[in-house]
Design a protein around this motif. Structure first.
Motif, mmCIF file in Angstrom:
data_model
loop_
_atom_site.group_PDB
_atom_site.id
_atom_site.type_symbol
_atom_site.label_atom_id
_atom_site.label_comp_id
_atom_site.label_asym_id
_atom_site.label_seq_id
_atom_site.Cartn_x
_atom_site.Cartn_y
_atom_site.Cartn_z
ATOM 1 N N LEU A 149 11.763 1.990 -0.185
ATOM 2 C CA LEU A 149 12.195 1.571 -1.522
ATOM 3 C C LEU A 149 13.076 2.616 -2.194
ATOM 4 O O LEU A 149 13.571 2.397 -3.283
ATOM 5 N N GLY A 150 13.248 3.728 -1.562
ATOM 6 C CA GLY A 150 14.078 4.813 -2.074
ATOM 7 C C GLY A 150 14.121 5.908 -1.035
ATOM 8 O O GLY A 150 13.515 5.793 0.035
ATOM 9 N N ARG A 151 14.806 6.971 -1.355
ATOM 10 C CA ARG A 151 14.923 8.048 -0.374
ATOM 11 C C ARG A 151 13.565 8.614 0.031
ATOM 12 O O ARG A 151 13.323 8.910 1.197
ATOM 13 N N ASN A 152 12.680 8.757 -0.922
ATOM 14 C CA ASN A 152 11.368 9.341 -0.653
ATOM 15 C C ASN A 152 10.218 8.392 -0.941
ATOM 16 O O ASN A 152 9.087 8.836 -1.115
ATOM 17 N N VAL A 153 10.498 7.099 -1.005
ATOM 18 C CA VAL A 153 9.454 6.124 -1.328
ATOM 19 C C VAL A 153 9.319 5.129 -0.182
ATOM 20 O O VAL A 153 10.241 4.370 0.099
ATOM 21 N N ILE A 154 8.164 5.153 0.470
ATOM 22 C CA ILE A 154 7.864 4.220 1.558
ATOM 23 C C ILE A 154 6.593 3.478 1.192
ATOM 24 O O ILE A 154 5.606 4.088 0.787
ATOM 25 N N ARG A 155 6.626 2.168 1.332
ATOM 26 C CA ARG A 155 5.455 1.338 1.057
ATOM 27 C C ARG A 155 5.216 0.420 2.247
ATOM 28 O O ARG A 155 6.134 0.058 2.979
ATOM 29 N N PHE A 156 3.960 0.028 2.407
ATOM 30 C CA PHE A 156 3.550 -0.798 3.536
ATOM 31 C C PHE A 156 3.042 -2.138 3.007
ATOM 32 O O PHE A 156 2.064 -2.176 2.259
ATOM 33 N N TRP B 46 0.848 -1.186 0.000
ATOM 34 C CA TRP B 46 0.000 0.000 0.000
ATOM 35 C C TRP B 46 0.878 1.228 0.000
ATOM 36 O O TRP B 46 1.986 1.203 0.542
ATOM 37 N N THR B 47 0.365 2.308 -0.544
ATOM 38 C CA THR B 47 1.033 3.593 -0.396
ATOM 39 C C THR B 47 0.723 4.115 1.000
ATOM 40 O O THR B 47 -0.140 3.571 1.707
ATOM 41 N N ALA B 48 1.396 5.178 1.395
ATOM 42 C CA ALA B 48 1.129 5.768 2.714
ATOM 43 C C ALA B 48 -0.319 6.245 2.806
ATOM 44 O O ALA B 48 -0.962 6.095 3.845
ATOM 45 N N LYS B 49 -0.838 6.779 1.725
ATOM 46 C CA LYS B 49 -2.224 7.263 1.729
ATOM 47 C C LYS B 49 -3.202 6.109 1.940
ATOM 48 O O LYS B 49 -4.139 6.223 2.736
ATOM 49 N N GLU B 50 -2.979 4.992 1.264
ATOM 50 C CA GLU B 50 -3.863 3.836 1.409
ATOM 51 C C GLU B 50 -3.772 3.244 2.812
ATOM 52 O O GLU B 50 -4.788 2.873 3.404
ATOM 53 N N ALA B 51 -2.558 3.149 3.345
ATOM 54 C CA ALA B 51 -2.375 2.608 4.700
ATOM 55 C C ALA B 51 -3.030 3.523 5.733
ATOM 56 O O ALA B 51 -3.668 3.047 6.680
ATOM 57 N N ALA B 52 -2.886 4.830 5.559
ATOM 58 C CA ALA B 52 -3.507 5.779 6.483
ATOM 59 C C ALA B 52 -5.027 5.707 6.409
ATOM 60 O O ALA B 52 -5.710 5.774 7.435
ATOM 61 N N ILE C 44 -6.536 7.474 9.759
ATOM 62 C CA ILE C 44 -5.701 8.540 10.314
ATOM 63 C C ILE C 44 -5.118 9.332 9.143
ATOM 64 O O ILE C 44 -5.257 8.938 7.986
ATOM 65 N N SER C 45 -4.456 10.423 9.439
ATOM 66 C CA SER C 45 -3.830 11.205 8.381
ATOM 67 C C SER C 45 -2.480 10.598 8.005
ATOM 68 O O SER C 45 -1.873 9.861 8.785
ATOM 69 N N THR C 46 -2.009 10.934 6.809
ATOM 70 C CA THR C 46 -0.715 10.421 6.375
ATOM 71 C C THR C 46 0.414 10.995 7.239
ATOM 72 O O THR C 46 1.392 10.303 7.504
ATOM 73 N N SER C 47 0.268 12.219 7.705
ATOM 74 C CA SER C 47 1.322 12.786 8.555
ATOM 75 C C SER C 47 1.425 12.034 9.880
ATOM 76 O O SER C 47 2.524 11.832 10.398
ATOM 77 N N THR C 48 0.301 11.590 10.424
ATOM 78 C CA THR C 48 0.334 10.787 11.651
ATOM 79 C C THR C 48 1.003 9.444 11.379
ATOM 80 O O THR C 48 1.817 8.976 12.175
ATOM 81 N N LEU C 49 0.712 8.840 10.249
ATOM 82 C CA LEU C 49 1.342 7.568 9.886
ATOM 83 C C LEU C 49 2.850 7.735 9.760
ATOM 84 O O LEU C 49 3.616 6.899 10.237
ATOM 85 N N TYR C 50 3.295 8.817 9.142
ATOM 86 C CA TYR C 50 4.730 9.065 9.037
ATOM 87 C C TYR C 50 5.361 9.272 10.409
ATOM 88 O O TYR C 50 6.495 8.886 10.640
#
Length: 82
Positions: free
Chosen positions: A55-62, A13-19, A24-30
């Motif tokens: 997966l990269g400097r700015n890529v996080i997946r769940f 999932w992307t951060a948005k999908e996981a949140a 919750i908000s994506t900022s809270t998940l981060y």
């Protein structure tokens, strides 16, 4: 929320999908996955952090399966591995 993809099952999932899954908000998940709390701010979680892959400097997946299992224990910190 759609978990399947046309060519089979999705693994992440992307951060948005996981949140959205946690409602919750994506900022809270981060903040949940932040390695250490910010200055003068306590940690958001007291036990384990959600499973994620960088997966990269700015890529996080769940990973979906692991994330859903973690979320089912989210309200029961005594079940978390320490």
């Amino acid at each position: 929320m759609q978990i399947e993809k046309a060519n089979g099952k999705r693994r992440f999932w992307t951060a948005k999908e996981a949140a959205e899954y946690l409602e919750i908000s994506t900022s809270t998940l981060y903040e949940y996955i932040r390695p250490r709390p910010r200055k003068n701010t306590p940690s958001k979680l007291r036990t384990s952090v959600p499973p994620y892959r960088r997966l990269g400097r700015n890529v996080i997946r769940f990973p979906i399966k692991e994330f859903v299992e973690w979320a089912s224990r989210f309200d029961h910190p005594e079940q978390e591995k320490k």
